[in-house]
Design a protein around this motif. Structure first.
Motif, short mmCIF file in Angstrom:
data_model
loop_
_atom_site.label_atom_id
_atom_site.label_comp_id
_atom_site.label_asym_id
_atom_site.label_seq_id
_atom_site.Cartn_x
_atom_site.Cartn_y
_atom_site.Cartn_z
N THR A 79 0.64 -1.24 -0.24
CA THR A 79 -0.13 -0.02 -0.02
C THR A 79 0.85 1.27 -0.08
OG1 THR A 79 -0.13 0.25 2.52
CG2 THR A 79 -1.83 -1.21 1.35
N GLY A 80 2.09 1.24 0.00
CA GLY A 80 3.15 2.26 -0.01
C GLY A 80 3.03 2.95 1.30
N GLY A 81 2.63 2.23 2.23
CA GLY A 81 2.56 2.96 3.90
C GLY A 81 1.32 3.55 3.95
N LYS A 82 0.29 3.47 3.11
CA LYS A 82 -0.91 4.25 3.57
C LYS A 82 -1.80 3.14 4.22
CE LYS A 82 -1.07 6.84 -0.87
NZ LYS A 82 -1.65 7.06 -1.83
N GLY A 83 -2.01 1.82 4.26
CA GLY A 83 -2.56 0.96 4.76
C GLY A 83 -3.72 0.57 3.90
N PHE A 84 -4.47 -0.49 4.38
CA PHE A 84 -5.65 -0.98 3.88
C PHE A 84 -6.73 -0.42 3.98
CE2 PHE A 84 -2.16 -4.18 4.29
CZ PHE A 84 -2.29 -4.75 2.66
N ASP A 85 -7.70 -0.45 2.90
CA ASP A 85 -8.96 0.44 3.19
C ASP A 85 -9.91 -0.35 4.07
OD1 ASP A 85 -8.39 2.44 1.10
OD2 ASP A 85 -8.37 0.75 -0.25
N LEU A 86 -9.82 -1.66 4.02
CA LEU A 86 -10.90 -2.42 4.88
C LEU A 86 -10.04 -3.77 5.34
CD1 LEU A 86 -14.27 -3.71 3.74
CD2 LEU A 86 -12.86 -4.96 5.38
N VAL A 87 -9.95 -3.92 6.78
CA VAL A 87 -9.32 -4.96 7.38
C VAL A 87 -10.13 -5.85 7.94
CG1 VAL A 87 -7.32 -5.77 8.74
CG2 VAL A 87 -7.08 -3.81 7.61
N TYR A 88 -10.25 -7.50 7.72
CA TYR A 88 -11.03 -8.24 8.22
C TYR A 88 -10.29 -9.02 9.05
CZ TYR A 88 -15.59 -10.73 9.12
OH TYR A 88 -16.67 -11.13 9.56
N ASP A 89 -10.32 -9.21 10.33
CA ASP A 89 -9.59 -9.74 11.32
C ASP A 89 -10.57 -11.03 11.66
OD1 ASP A 89 -8.25 -10.97 13.72
OD2 ASP A 89 -9.46 -9.84 14.97
N THR A 90 -9.91 -12.41 11.21
CA THR A 90 -10.90 -13.51 11.55
C THR A 90 -9.96 -14.25 12.55
OG1 THR A 90 -9.83 -14.89 10.20
CG2 THR A 90 -11.46 -13.86 9.32
N VAL A 91 -8.90 -13.65 13.30
CA VAL A 91 -8.13 -14.43 14.34
C VAL A 91 -8.48 -14.08 15.72
CG1 VAL A 91 -5.32 -14.73 14.96
CG2 VAL A 91 -6.18 -14.24 12.33
N GLY A 92 -8.51 -12.81 16.03
CA GLY A 92 -8.72 -12.20 17.36
C GLY A 92 -7.36 -12.16 18.19
N GLY A 93 -7.47 -11.73 19.34
CA GLY A 93 -6.28 -11.53 20.14
C GLY A 93 -5.57 -10.39 19.51
N GLN A 94 -4.06 -10.74 19.23
CA GLN A 94 -3.13 -9.97 18.60
C GLN A 94 -3.47 -9.40 17.28
OE1 GLN A 94 0.77 -11.42 19.23
NE2 GLN A 94 0.73 -10.91 21.31
N GLY A 95 -4.20 -10.27 16.55
CA GLY A 95 -4.67 -10.07 15.24
C GLY A 95 -5.59 -8.89 15.23
N LEU A 96 -6.51 -8.57 16.01
CA LEU A 96 -7.23 -7.33 16.01
C LEU A 96 -6.30 -6.19 16.20
CD1 LEU A 96 -9.71 -5.77 15.78
CD2 LEU A 96 -10.33 -6.35 18.15
N ASP A 97 -5.27 -6.35 17.01
CA ASP A 97 -4.31 -5.05 17.31
C ASP A 97 -3.56 -4.99 15.99
OD1 ASP A 97 -4.59 -4.52 20.06
OD2 ASP A 97 -3.62 -6.52 20.46
N THR A 98 -3.24 -6.04 15.29
CA THR A 98 -2.41 -6.11 13.92
C THR A 98 -3.34 -5.21 12.97
OG1 THR A 98 -1.12 -8.02 14.23
CG2 THR A 98 -1.49 -7.21 12.00
N ALA A 99 -4.45 -5.66 12.91
CA ALA A 99 -5.48 -5.01 11.97
C ALA A 99 -5.55 -3.49 12.08
CB ALA A 99 -6.98 -5.47 12.46
N SER B 228 -5.92 1.76 7.07
CA SER B 228 -5.45 3.13 6.34
C SER B 228 -6.24 4.12 6.97
CB SER B 228 -5.83 3.17 4.86
OG SER B 228 -7.40 3.16 4.75
N ARG B 229 -5.97 5.58 7.04
CA ARG B 229 -6.53 6.69 7.37
C ARG B 229 -8.05 6.51 7.09
NH1 ARG B 229 -2.26 11.56 6.45
NH2 ARG B 229 -0.72 10.78 8.06
N PHE B 230 -8.92 6.81 7.86
CA PHE B 230 -10.31 6.73 7.59
C PHE B 230 -10.83 5.42 7.08
CE2 PHE B 230 -8.92 10.84 6.30
CZ PHE B 230 -9.27 11.81 7.42
N GLY B 231 -10.13 4.28 7.26
CA GLY B 231 -10.46 3.09 6.79
C GLY B 231 -11.35 2.33 7.70
N HIS B 232 -11.42 0.94 7.90
CA HIS B 232 -12.50 0.04 8.46
C HIS B 232 -11.88 -0.95 8.76
CE1 HIS B 232 -17.08 0.09 9.42
NE2 HIS B 232 -16.67 -0.84 9.91
N VAL B 233 -11.96 -1.40 10.04
CA VAL B 233 -11.75 -2.55 10.83
C VAL B 233 -12.89 -3.72 11.37
CG1 VAL B 233 -10.34 -3.88 12.41
CG2 VAL B 233 -9.33 -1.88 11.40
N VAL B 234 -12.95 -4.95 10.48
CA VAL B 234 -13.92 -5.72 11.10
C VAL B 234 -13.44 -6.82 12.05
CG1 VAL B 234 -15.85 -7.05 10.40
CG2 VAL B 234 -15.36 -4.84 9.16
N SER B 235 -13.96 -7.33 12.96
CA SER B 235 -13.47 -8.50 13.59
C SER B 235 -14.57 -9.26 13.78
CB SER B 235 -12.74 -8.41 14.65
OG SER B 235 -12.29 -9.27 15.41
#
Length: 331
Positions: A211-231, A236-243
């Motif tokens: 992503t050139g350092g910008k981050g991903f528009d949408l991150v879906y965490d299916t792992v939990g725990g540290q996975g959500l912290d990674t998400a 990205s800025r103004f992006g969306h995380v789902v878990s």
């Protein structure tokens, strides 16, 4: 011919005791219900937690019949039900929590709102693998995050939920990246996703590389725990995380400083509360369209199971030896 008054079912009687086949009273459909002759029952990790007495949130006290997912044939239709006929092939996420009979039985009386026509290009076994993971994927990607074409979507974990998330996201016209072990790389690439080796690359490395350092528009965490912290670090800025496993305590600063948003998915709610059941049926109808269009296909472990050896399917999940979804076939 005499009417069948009993059915075979697999009972979980006490925590971690062997599952036992028993003859019990056959289910009957009430108002708004359909009696389904079950042909296949999907196995999920939650089944094992319920069986062990470690899933208070599922509200399914023992003794109980487990099995959240099913595929089968409409046997009888209760009053107030339309849109289904006897002999229809159906599937859905229909019980096994909230004190509702699960699918490890020959029959189940099911809320018709939860059911959808089975994809014609799937066997009963394949169809029974889909409901829980598909609804979980859809609720996160579509209902919560509003996935859009052109977005960069990162999936943490390419297993049960993750491999369906990747396929739905790809069908929506996104660029898909999946973080998992190297052994899954070829399979994930075959889905049209870019595999990322979790054991080789850090989150900073793959965010920079893809992503050139910008981050991903949408991150879906299916792992939990540290996975959500990674998400939170990967979005990205103004992006969306789902878990779908957003439990525990997490620092929100990495998310807040990006003005990003977070959504949790708790797929059991309609079964537990009765609210939103029709939406689950609608999601399964959308999944039928995607499957029949060749855009989604569940990955199944090659091994087959019946009620008599369902314990072995549970053991494989517990020991993390399953290579895809496990399904118990009922005849």
């Amino acid at each position: 011919m005499p009417v069948q008054s009993t059915m075979k079912a697999l009972l979980a009687e006490t925590p971690n005791s062997p599952l036992r086949i028993a003859d019990i009273a056959k289910s009957s459909p009430g108002e708004g219900q359909i009696l389904v002759r079950i042909k296949a029952s999907g196995v999920n990790p939650l089944d094992l937690k319920i069986r062990a007495g470690n899933a208070v949130h599922a509200r399914h006290p023992l003794p109980a019949i487990l099995g959240i997912d099913m595929a089968g044939i409409v046997e009888e239709i209760g009053t107030g039900v339309s849109g289904f006929r006897r002999g229809d092939a159906v599937y859905g996420m229909t019980g096994g929590v909230g004190g509702i009979q699960g699918s490890l039985a020959e029959f189940a009386a099911i809320d018709a709102a939860l059911l959808a026509p089975k994809p014609q290009n799937l066997s009963m076994r394949e169809a029974a693998a889909l409901p829980l993971i598909s609804i979980t994927a859809w609720e996160g990607l579509v209902d919560r995050a509003g996935v859009k074409a052109g977005q960069k979507v990162l999936v943490l974990g390419g297993g049960g939920v993750g491999h369906i998330v990747a396929q739905i996201a790809k069908a929506a016209g996104t660029e898909v990246y999946v973080v998992d072990g190297a052994s899954k790389a070829d399979y994930l690439a075959g889905l049209g996703a870019t595999p990322i080796d979790r054991d080789v690359e850090t989150v900073e490395t793959y965010v920079a590389r893809h992503t050139g350092g910008k981050g991903f528009d949408l991150v879906y965490d299916t792992v939990g725990g540290q996975g959500l912290d990674t998400a939170f670090r990967a979005v990205s800025r103004f992006g969306h995380v789902v878990s779908c496993l957003g439990w525990g305590s997490h620092a929100l600063a990495p998310l807040s400083f990006k003005a990003a948003t977070y959504s949790g998915v708790f797929t059991l709610l309609p079964l537990l509360t009765g609210e939103g059941r029709a939406h689950h049926g609608q999601i399964m109808r959308e999944m039928t369209k995607l499957v029949e269009a060749g855009k989604v296909m569940p990955k199944l472990d090659r091994r087959r199971f019946t009620l008599a050896d369902a314990d072995e399917a549970h053991r494989l999940i517990e020991s993390r030896q399953a290579d895809g979804k496990l399904v118990v076939e009922i005849d």
